[in-house]
Enzyme design. Structure first.
Site, PDB file in Angstrom:
ATOM      1  N   GLY A 200       0.734  -1.230  -0.143  1.00 37.69           N
ATOM      2  CA  GLY A 200      -0.134   0.028   0.182  1.00 37.69           C
ATOM      3  C   GLY A 200       0.895   1.448   0.091  1.00 37.69           C
ATOM      4  O   GLY A 200       1.875   1.203  -0.707  1.00 37.69           O
ATOM      5  N   ALA A 201       0.244   2.173   0.945  1.00 32.38           N
ATOM      6  CA  ALA A 201       1.050   3.647   0.555  1.00 32.38           C
ATOM      7  C   ALA A 201       2.497   3.475   1.211  1.00 32.38           C
ATOM      8  O   ALA A 201       3.611   3.666   0.559  1.00 32.38           O
ATOM      9  CB  ALA A 201       0.034   4.569   1.448  1.00 32.38           C
ATOM     10  N   ILE A 202       2.679   2.846   2.234  1.00 33.09           N
ATOM     11  CA  ILE A 202       4.120   2.612   2.986  1.00 33.09           C
ATOM     12  C   ILE A 202       4.846   1.627   2.570  1.00 33.09           C
ATOM     13  O   ILE A 202       5.947   1.714   1.830  1.00 33.09           O
ATOM     14  CB  ILE A 202       4.013   2.424   4.404  1.00 33.09           C
ATOM     15  N   GLY A 203       4.090   0.502   2.142  1.00 32.86           N
ATOM     16  CA  GLY A 203       4.840  -0.751   1.285  1.00 32.86           C
ATOM     17  C   GLY A 203       5.162  -0.277   0.201  1.00 32.86           C
ATOM     18  O   GLY A 203       6.303  -0.771  -0.167  1.00 32.86           O
TER      19      GLY A 203
ATOM     20  N   LYS B  37       7.304   7.301  18.052  1.00 32.42           N
ATOM     21  CA  LYS B  37       6.425   7.345  16.877  1.00 32.42           C
ATOM     22  C   LYS B  37       4.885   7.547  17.325  1.00 32.42           C
ATOM     23  O   LYS B  37       4.066   8.182  16.677  1.00 32.42           O
ATOM     24  CB  LYS B  37       6.891   6.341  15.865  1.00 32.42           C
TER      25      LYS B  37
ATOM     26  N   GLU C  44      -6.826   1.220  12.890  1.00 30.73           N
ATOM     27  CA  GLU C  44      -5.984   1.081  13.735  1.00 30.73           C
ATOM     28  C   GLU C  44      -6.444   1.629  15.045  1.00 30.73           C
ATOM     29  O   GLU C  44      -5.473   1.931  15.630  1.00 30.73           O
ATOM     30  CB  GLU C  44      -4.426   1.226  13.240  1.00 30.73           C
TER      31      GLU C  44
HETATM   32  N1  LIG Z   1       0.274   6.337   5.328  1.00 32.18           N
HETATM   33  C1  LIG Z   1       1.148   6.737   6.134  1.00 32.18           C
HETATM   34  O1  LIG Z   1       1.723   7.841   5.774  1.00 32.18           O
HETATM   35  C2  LIG Z   1       1.825   5.986   7.153  1.00 32.18           C
HETATM   36  C3  LIG Z   1       1.420   4.956   7.625  1.00 32.18           C
HETATM   37  N2  LIG Z   1       1.977   4.225   8.551  1.00 32.18           N
HETATM   38  C4  LIG Z   1       1.629   2.843   9.132  1.00 32.18           C
HETATM   39  O2  LIG Z   1       2.264   1.964   8.157  1.00 32.18           O
HETATM   40  C5  LIG Z   1       1.339   0.795   8.297  1.00 32.18           C
HETATM   41  C6  LIG Z   1       0.633   0.596   6.540  1.00 32.18           C
HETATM   42  O3  LIG Z   1      -0.102   1.731   6.484  1.00 32.18           O
HETATM   43  P1  LIG Z   1      -0.242   2.165   4.959  1.00 32.18           P
HETATM   44  O4  LIG Z   1       0.634   1.939   3.864  1.00 32.18           O
HETATM   45  O5  LIG Z   1      -0.590   3.731   5.047  1.00 32.18           O
HETATM   46  O6  LIG Z   1      -1.574   1.228   4.709  1.00 32.18           O
HETATM   47  P2  LIG Z   1      -2.483   0.959   3.244  1.00 32.18           P
HETATM   48  O7  LIG Z   1      -3.745   0.520   3.697  1.00 32.18           O
HETATM   49  O8  LIG Z   1      -2.011   1.844   2.305  1.00 32.18           O
HETATM   50  O9  LIG Z   1      -1.594  -0.493   2.787  1.00 32.18           O
HETATM   51  C7  LIG Z   1      -1.644  -1.727   3.496  1.00 32.18           C
HETATM   52  C8  LIG Z   1      -1.767  -2.678   2.086  1.00 32.18           C
HETATM   53  O10 LIG Z   1      -1.999  -4.077   2.713  1.00 32.18           O
HETATM   54  C9  LIG Z   1      -2.946  -4.609   1.750  1.00 32.18           C
HETATM   55  N3  LIG Z   1      -3.265  -5.826   2.464  1.00 32.18           N
HETATM   56  C10 LIG Z   1      -3.331  -6.051   3.596  1.00 32.18           C
HETATM   57  N4  LIG Z   1      -3.716  -7.298   3.929  1.00 32.18           N
HETATM   58  C11 LIG Z   1      -3.339  -7.928   2.950  1.00 32.18           C
HETATM   59  C12 LIG Z   1      -3.498  -9.551   2.396  1.00 32.18           C
HETATM   60  N5  LIG Z   1      -3.721 -10.310   3.196  1.00 32.18           N
HETATM   61  N6  LIG Z   1      -2.986  -9.740   0.967  1.00 32.18           N
HETATM   62  C13 LIG Z   1      -2.469  -8.554   0.217  1.00 32.18           C
HETATM   63  N7  LIG Z   1      -2.665  -7.263   0.438  1.00 32.18           N
HETATM   64  C14 LIG Z   1      -2.898  -7.178   1.704  1.00 32.18           C
HETATM   65  C15 LIG Z   1      -3.823  -3.630   1.795  1.00 32.18           C
HETATM   66  O11 LIG Z   1      -4.968  -4.156   0.699  1.00 32.18           O
HETATM   67  P3  LIG Z   1      -6.481  -3.562   0.752  1.00 32.18           P
HETATM   68  O12 LIG Z   1      -6.475  -2.572   0.850  1.00 32.18           O
HETATM   69  O13 LIG Z   1      -6.955  -4.564  -0.109  1.00 32.18           O
HETATM   70  O14 LIG Z   1      -6.757  -4.272   2.279  1.00 32.18           O
HETATM   71  C16 LIG Z   1      -3.229  -2.576   1.514  1.00 32.18           C
HETATM   72  O15 LIG Z   1      -2.966  -2.376   0.031  1.00 32.18           O
HETATM   73  C17 LIG Z   1       0.259   1.113   8.927  1.00 32.18           C
HETATM   74  O16 LIG Z   1       0.537   0.657  10.538  1.00 32.18           O
HETATM   75  C18 LIG Z   1       0.305   2.480   9.282  1.00 32.18           C
HETATM   76  O17 LIG Z   1      -0.285   3.165  10.218  1.00 32.18           O
HETATM   77  C19 LIG Z   1       3.341   4.891   9.112  1.00 32.18           C
HETATM   78  C20 LIG Z   1       3.614   6.169   8.842  1.00 32.18           C
HETATM   79  C21 LIG Z   1       2.785   6.798   7.769  1.00 32.18           C
HETATM   80  C1  LIG Z   2       0.239  10.905  10.365  1.00 34.14           C
HETATM   81  C2  LIG Z   2       1.635  10.338  10.303  1.00 34.14           C
HETATM   82  C3  LIG Z   2       2.388  10.695   8.928  1.00 34.14           C
HETATM   83  C4  LIG Z   2       2.575  10.686  11.511  1.00 34.14           C
HETATM   84  O1  LIG Z   2       1.801  10.644  12.600  1.00 34.14           O
HETATM   85  C5  LIG Z   2       1.355   8.899  10.220  1.00 34.14           C
HETATM   86  O2  LIG Z   2       2.009   8.182  10.927  1.00 34.14           O
HETATM   87  C6  LIG Z   2       0.138   8.188   9.707  1.00 34.14           C
HETATM   88  O3  LIG Z   2      -0.226   8.981   8.575  1.00 34.14           O
HETATM   89  O4  LIG Z   2      -0.146   7.241   9.998  1.00 34.14           O
END
Ligand SMILES: NC(=O)C1=CN([C@@H]2O[C@H](COP(=O)(O)OP(=O)(O)OC[C@H]3O[C@@H](n4cnc5c(N)ncnc54)[C@H](OP(=O)(O)O)[C@@H]3O)[C@@H](O)[C@H]2O)C=CC1
Ligand SMILES: CC(C)(CO)C(=O)C(=O)O
Length: 344
Positions: A10-13, A208, A289
């Protein structure tokens, strides 16, 4: 370390995948649905805050880890409610030595692990309901991770990264500077993602968490991004109080001060117009979450006798908003029930 799989592109991955690709790693991703189709068709593209474009055409992308096979390392970057699904499917990615790094927000499921783990009173019993992650991943493979980034998936496979200075911090739950953690960090560094290995990953998790404790529920309620929400002095003041309460919990649990001030933490956040990922989840109807970011820390506040009136109110309102939007079902409906942890 060459073959790395991102579980949850997703966004982070997706952002992490592009950095691993720059480093020359053989990056595979587990993704699903429209995102998987887009990644297969066009790869993953990240536009950074300063306008640079990063790209990754994964070596392989699938919703079935059996297509990807054993890896040198797995990086899990899903939302916390998706972790049981990871536990159910991760096995084909694991060779005998494969470490699994969890790069996520909130109190992690592995928090109580390791010989140098926290004292028993700082460990909650329900971080890994049913023990499914323990069973599927096990203690020996876990690397903890904290990411400082601000990403939004603007369309499938296209990410906007809005943080001024991205960085990743990883660490072994037992505090060792292991070869595997150093190798993974070196790979991210080679891919222009600053990455440090810490001996104290739990302090990093709490550090964090301070940003999420305040920004998550506030932006969930305001339905606005960080800069807009915190521009209101009343909201900024409440956010500062929330972080002060969070720091008091962290200090009680860690047994030492976190360092820094709540004001500085809020001011750093207010410098970006990013919508916290928990608000993005609400807007997209995805599970929130709330447990990992808010309810687990509040359970620890109850245990350690730390007063958290601002966080209690923010969490109760955020839970109600999420319940109304049908993206969260509280295990117990009221914050008031928190002292009776572990049930429901
Ligand atoms: N976005 C941000 O700016 C930040 C996020 N974080 C943390 O990073 C972590 C990831 O967040 P983020 O990237 O935003 O989340 P996203 O929802 O953008 O990405 C997670 C991805 O994982 C996929 N996924 C989950 N389960 C499966 C599965 N079994 N098989 C295949 N794909 C799967 C989801 O698919 P689907 O949508 O279909 O469920 C989605 O595409 C979280 O803990 C978040 O709090 C930390 C810092 C900043
Ligand atoms: C807001 C931010 C960037 C920092 O708290 C974050 O971790 C999130 O979007 O989940």
């Amino acid at each position: 370390m060459r073959r790395v799989c991102i579980f949850g592109a997703g966004a982070i991955g997706g952002e992490l995948a592009t950095h691993l690709a720059i480093a020359g790693a053989e990056v595979s991703v587990v993704a699903r649905g429209a995102l998987l189709d887009a990644i297969r068709a066009r790869g993953i593209t990240v536009r950074t805050r300063d306008g640079a474009i990063l790209h990754c055409s994964p070596y392989a992308a699938s919703d079935d880890p059996r297509d990807l096979g054993p890896q040198d390392a797995v990086v899990v970057a899903v939302k916390a409610p998706a972790l049981p699904g990871v536990a159910a499917r991760v096995a084909p990615l694991l060779g005998s030595e494969t470490p699994v790094a969890f790069v996520m927000n909130g109190l992690p499921w592995w928090y109580g692990m390791g010989a140098a783990g926290p004292p028993a009173e700082a460990v909650l019993p329900d971080l890994d309901p049913g023990g499914v992650l323990h069973a599927a991943v096990g203690e020996a493979r876990v690397i903890g991770g904290v990411v400082y980034s601000a990403c939004t998936m603007v369309e499938p496979g296209a990410i906007h990264s809005g943080h001024a200075s991205n960085k990743l911090v990883i660490g072994e739950p037992d505090g060792q500077l292991s070869d595997r953690a150093l190798s993974l960090a070196a790979l991210f560094e080679a891919g222009a993602m600053p990455c440090r290995v810490t001996r104290d990953i739990r302090a990093e998790v709490w550090g964090k968490l301070m940003t999420n404790l305040a920004s998550g529920p506030i932006c969930l309620l305001s339905r606005s991004g960080l800069s807009k929400s915190f521009a209101d002095p009343v909201v900024r003041a409440a956010a500062i109080r929330a972080v002060q309460e969070g720091m008091a919990i962290a200090n009680a649990v860690l047994g030492r001060p976190l360092g820094g001030t709540a004001e500085a933490r809020i001011d750093r956040l207010a410098a970006t117009d990013h919508k916290p990922s928990i608000l993005q989840d609400l807007e997209h109807g995805r599970a929130l979450e709330l447990e990992a970011l808010l309810l687990h820390p509040l359970r620890l506040a109850r245990r350690t006798g730390v007063e958290t009136p601002t966080l209690d109110l923010l969490t109760a309102l955020a839970s109600q908003a999420a319940e109304r939007a049908d993206v969260y079902r509280p295990r117990r409906s009221e914050i008031a029930a928190l002292p009776e942890e572990g049930g429901g």
